[in-house]
Design a protein around this motif. Structure first.
Motif: not given
Length: 278
Positions: A21-22, A42-43, A45-46, A153
């Protein structure tokens, strides 16, 4: 046996010692009119790892402009973000503070920018039973023919006890018993980069010598968290060596992890790896 790892020239050949996931996949452009550009995270999920030592940890949320006419676009784009309260469990002032809620994306920066989020560790006693979640969304965006994406996000805040896994390790596994060394280094986000994260299983137990399955591992107060974030794990699109869990013995410098592969014919297969610091 099916053909694997098409994106590289190496052809993996399974040779077992026993018988046997990008952004998400949706194209965001498809959800908008063809003529509109849009802001996007840009992401989506982080995971943010923060050692609970009283210091502030900065998590960077990357934002970009996408769309069908961005190549010819030149004007600045001003946008703001906000907290999605419905999908957020983190508490402002306890777990985080937003340093800024606005940013300007510029042509000479390729319409890419960053909004920093301060993760508070003072007063936190890890491990927490449930990791706090911070979800951010776009509140507004301006610019000719520019709209704000409806995507959000999510930052998962993992509070860690102090640990130092860095070093050189002797590695083996209970599947084929290799005896090799690898290094572990610390990533900027507090996770740990293993030169090989599957106990040398792909390299030594499958006839694919030299194909090292590195990975990023999160240690939480003596526990190695389950993950597929290996080069040839689920995150890499292959499901080889995913970590089911493990332990970190700080006193003796030993990491033990349980793994699974779901890629090769005849699987799944499971094994245990052991890393001993030298």
């Amino acid at each position: 046996m099916k053909n694997i790892i098409k994106s590289i020239s190496l052809l993996l050949v399974m040779v077992l010692s026993v018988t046997s996931c990008i952004l998400d996949d949706d194209n965001l452009a498809d959800t908008f009119n063809d003529g509109e550009n849009f802001t996007s995270f840009s992401t989506l999920n982080q995971t943010v790892s923060a050692v609970a030592d009283g210091n502030i940890v900065t998590a960077n949320v990357n934002i970009e402009l996408q769309g069908p006419t961005i190549v010819d676009f030149t004007e600045d784009v001003n946008l703001t973000i906000s907290v999605d309260a419905t999908n957020t469990t983190a508490i402002e002032g306890v777990h985080y503070t937003l340093n800024s809620t606005s940013i300007t994306l510029k042509s000479d920066q390729n319409y890419i920018g960053t909004i920093p989020v301060s993760i508070i560790t003072e007063g936190i006693e890890p491990p927490l039973d449930i990791a706090p979640i911070l979800t951010l969304q776009f509140a507004s965006a301006d610019g000719t023919n520019v709209i704000a994406s409806s995507k959000s996000t999510t930052l998962t805040l993992i509070y860690q006890c102090f640990a130092d896994l860095a070093g050189t390790y002797l590695v083996t596994n209970d599947w084929c018993g290799p005896s090799k060394t690898t290094t572990i280094t610390k990533n900027a986000d507090g996770s740990w980069r293993f030169g090989t994260a599957d106990g040398y299983w792909l390299d030594s137990c499958t006839g694919n010598a030299g194909l090292f399955n590195g990975g990023n591992i999160v240690e939480l107060c003596g526990e190695i968290l389950a993950t597929g974030n290996l080069d040839y794990g689920t995150a890499g699109g292959f499901g080889i060596g995913d970590i089911l869990g493990g332990t970190w013995d700080a006193e003796n410098g030993i990491i033990t992890m349980q793994h699974i592969e779901t890629f090769f014919n005849g699987g799944p297969r499971e094994w245990t790896s052991t890393y001993t610091r030298q």
